[in-house]
Design a protein around this motif. Structure first.
Motif, PDB file in Angstrom:
ATOM      1  N   PHE A  98       2.280   7.229   0.951  1.00 16.25           N
ATOM      2  CA  PHE A  98       0.987   6.540   0.520  1.00 16.25           C
ATOM      3  C   PHE A  98      -0.274   7.382   0.523  1.00 16.25           C
ATOM      4  CE2 PHE A  98       0.856   6.865   5.172  1.00 16.25           C
ATOM      5  CZ  PHE A  98      -0.588   6.898   5.478  1.00 16.25           C
ATOM      6  N   LEU A 116      -1.579   2.806  -7.305  1.00 15.64           N
ATOM      7  CA  LEU A 116      -0.762   1.638  -7.374  1.00 15.64           C
ATOM      8  C   LEU A 116       0.034   1.756  -8.592  1.00 15.64           C
ATOM      9  CD1 LEU A 116      -3.398  -1.141  -6.327  1.00 15.64           C
ATOM     10  CD2 LEU A 116      -1.284  -0.369  -5.089  1.00 15.64           C
ATOM     11  N   ASP A 121       1.584   3.254  -2.116  1.00 20.01           N
ATOM     12  CA  ASP A 121       0.864   2.327  -1.185  1.00 20.01           C
ATOM     13  C   ASP A 121      -0.445   2.929  -0.991  1.00 20.01           C
ATOM     14  OD1 ASP A 121       2.883   0.380  -0.678  1.00 20.01           O
ATOM     15  OD2 ASP A 121       3.837   2.010   0.283  1.00 20.01           O
ATOM     16  N   VAL A 142      -2.672  -5.157  -6.980  1.00 18.31           N
ATOM     17  CA  VAL A 142      -1.862  -4.917  -5.830  1.00 18.31           C
ATOM     18  C   VAL A 142      -0.366  -5.879  -6.008  1.00 18.31           C
ATOM     19  CG1 VAL A 142      -1.562  -5.604  -3.235  1.00 18.31           C
ATOM     20  CG2 VAL A 142      -3.769  -4.209  -4.299  1.00 18.31           C
ATOM     21  N   ARG A 147       3.140  -3.159  -4.207  1.00 18.51           N
ATOM     22  CA  ARG A 147       2.853  -1.969  -3.313  1.00 18.51           C
ATOM     23  C   ARG A 147       1.600  -2.787  -2.189  1.00 18.51           C
ATOM     24  NH1 ARG A 147       7.094  -0.456  -4.363  1.00 18.51           N
ATOM     25  NH2 ARG A 147       7.412   1.612  -4.916  1.00 18.51           N
ATOM     26  N   LEU A 148       1.541  -1.979  -1.162  1.00 19.02           N
ATOM     27  CA  LEU A 148       0.849  -2.434   0.277  1.00 19.02           C
ATOM     28  C   LEU A 148      -0.384  -1.960  -0.007  1.00 19.02           C
ATOM     29  CD1 LEU A 148       3.154  -1.913   2.959  1.00 19.02           C
ATOM     30  CD2 LEU A 148       2.689  -4.261   1.876  1.00 19.02           C
ATOM     31  N   TYR A 149      -1.529  -2.605   0.306  1.00 13.20           N
ATOM     32  CA  TYR A 149      -2.998  -2.270   0.429  1.00 13.20           C
ATOM     33  C   TYR A 149      -3.820  -2.528   1.800  1.00 13.20           C
ATOM     34  CZ  TYR A 149      -8.003  -1.921  -0.818  1.00 13.20           C
ATOM     35  OH  TYR A 149      -9.275  -1.372  -0.814  1.00 13.20           O
ATOM     36  N   VAL A 352       4.366  -0.044   5.798  1.00 14.16           N
ATOM     37  CA  VAL A 352       4.977   0.618   4.694  1.00 14.16           C
ATOM     38  C   VAL A 352       6.195   0.920   5.206  1.00 14.16           C
ATOM     39  CG1 VAL A 352       4.866   2.900   3.698  1.00 14.16           C
ATOM     40  CG2 VAL A 352       2.579   1.623   4.267  1.00 14.16           C
ATOM     41  N   ARG A 355       8.575  -1.885   4.388  1.00 18.30           N
ATOM     42  CA  ARG A 355       8.634  -2.159   2.928  1.00 18.30           C
ATOM     43  C   ARG A 355       9.944  -1.108   2.506  1.00 18.30           C
ATOM     44  NH1 ARG A 355       7.775   0.461  -1.268  1.00 18.30           N
ATOM     45  NH2 ARG A 355       6.609   2.070  -0.286  1.00 18.30           N
TER      46      ARG A 355
END
Length: 410
Positions: A98, A116, A121, A142, A147-149, A352, A355
């Motif tokens: 990330f 992204l 991430d 997103v 993916r994570l934000y 994260v 995931r």
């Protein structure tokens, strides 16, 4: 299960100890204040390691910054575009997981978008974007990327803020009637020197956006108020510059109406001489009230109409599970800004990791500002600026950047 010193269960600690997450950073090079804070926070729990960076738009400074952090020279990049392309070519066991974005505001969105799109991430300093239109576009990216934000609204990371949230949600204060939140500083009371990098970009509309004070610290106060008391639905604002020659606001007051029916007031100032970083919050219900101040973060005051005021201290007595999950040391060992920042990073890291390894997210790690807070923060900034320019008194807090000013709902 056995509780760890941080309040997390040992089983959770073991599950999330599979390997460290690999972090890249954009911005935060030599001479930058917030980059070092992010790095300290990210490394505090041993779950994250910094492996690469594009630390400055100046290639010489970018390389020098990476060298000073003892990074592999091959992973100190001249630009974020070069970093994302280079990291994507590395084997999965080596590339970054990330990226942390710690640039001035105008670069938050393009860097997040590029990350992204490359499958990384993102955790970003606030405000999330340069304007609300970008924040709404970011939301789509997103969701599309999967993916994570995360967003570093750090003040929600303080344990006693989480205790305040828990007590409000439990109904201990009763019906919330009034919310007062204040964020006062004095560092911009006079024209800063030409070498003050932090002031230069914050006062520049091309890099900061349409607001200095509300975009820099007022949005933190609004986020804290919403974290505890729910969405702000209507605003009445008066903001502006107080120092001659400034294009952006350095002081302001915003009246608030919450969806719950509570009323409030938000004060934000960077010209309050003598104030350092005075973030204070008071919430008044019909059964009790509470008070918290960032410069005395381990204390939460509870006040009642018919019994003595109580001083709650971090780590002492019966506190909520969410509070305990964000404490790191025994009572009497002060925890402050860096630890609160680290709580944001730890929760993001656990999300994260979950995931990557297809694991459930621990309950405490779900308490993290994300894309919703990103949109609401930008909406707050833009709506406050628009409301302050209008002769109309009350304005709905609108999430559509193209919508005309509307009359509030009766």
């Amino acid at each position: 299960m056995i509780a760890s010193p941080s309040g997390r269960d040992v089983e959770d600690v073991m599950v999330f100890g599979m390997r460290k997450l690999r972090m890249g950073m954009v911005g935060g090079g030599q001479g930058a204040f917030i980059g070092a804070v992010h790095r300290i926070a990210a490394l505090m729990d041993g779950q994250i390691e910094l492996v690469c960076g594009a630390f400055s738009s100046d290639p010489v400074r970018a390389k020098a910054s990476g060298k000073a952090l003892f990074l592999d020279e091959s992973r100190c990049y001249d630009s974020y575009q070069e970093m994302f392309a280079g990291e994507s070519l590395l084997p999965p066991g080596e590339r970054m997981d990330f990226v942390a974005i710690v640039t001035p505001n105008h670069l938050h969105f393009p860097v997040a978008r590029a990350a992204l799109e490359q499958g990384f991430d993102v955790i970003s300093d606030k405000p999330a974007t340069f304007n609300l239109e970008e924040a709404l576009e970011l939301e789509g990216l997103v969701h599309l990327s999967g993916r994570l934000y995360g967003l570093t609204h750090v003040y929600t990371g303080y344990p006693m803020v989480k205790e305040a949230r828990s007590r409000i949600k439990s109904g201990e204060l009763g019906t919330i009637k009034k919310v007062v939140v204040e964020y006062s500083q004095g560092w911009l009371a006079h024209t800063p020197g030409v070498d003050n990098k932090q002031a230069a970009w914050r006062l520049d509309p091309e890099r900061a956006g349409i607001s200095c004070c509300m975009g820099d610290i007022g949005v933190h106060a609004a986020n804290l108020a919403e974290y505890l008391c729910g969405d702000i639905r209507e605003i009445c604002a008066d903001i502006g510059p107080t120092v001659e020659g400034r294009a952006l606001d350095d002081d302001g007051t915003v009246l608030l109406k919450f969806g719950s029916g509570a009323r409030g007031v938000l004060l934000a100032s960077q010209v309050s001489v003598g104030e350092e970083n005075s973030l204070k919050l008071r919430v008044y219900g019909d059964k009790a009230s509470l008070e918290w101040a960032q410069q005395e973060p381990n204390t939460l005051w509870m006040k009642y109409p018919n019994r003595p005021t109580e001083m709650l201290r971090a780590g002492v007595g019966q506190l909520s599970p969410l509070t305990m999950a964000n404490l790191r040391t025994p009572a009497g060992h002060p925890e402050g800004y860096l630890e609160a920042f680290a709580n944001i990073y730890r929760n993001f890291a656990e999300q994260v990791t979950a995931r990557i390894f297809n694991l459930p997210v621990p309950e405490a790690a779900g308490d993290l500002p994300g894309i919703r807070e990103a949109i609401r923060g930008m909406a707050f900034i833009e709506n406050v600026v628009r409301a302050s320019r209008s002769e109309q008194k009350w304005h709905p807090l609108c999430l559509d950047p193209e919508a005309p000013l509307q009359e509030p709902t009766p």
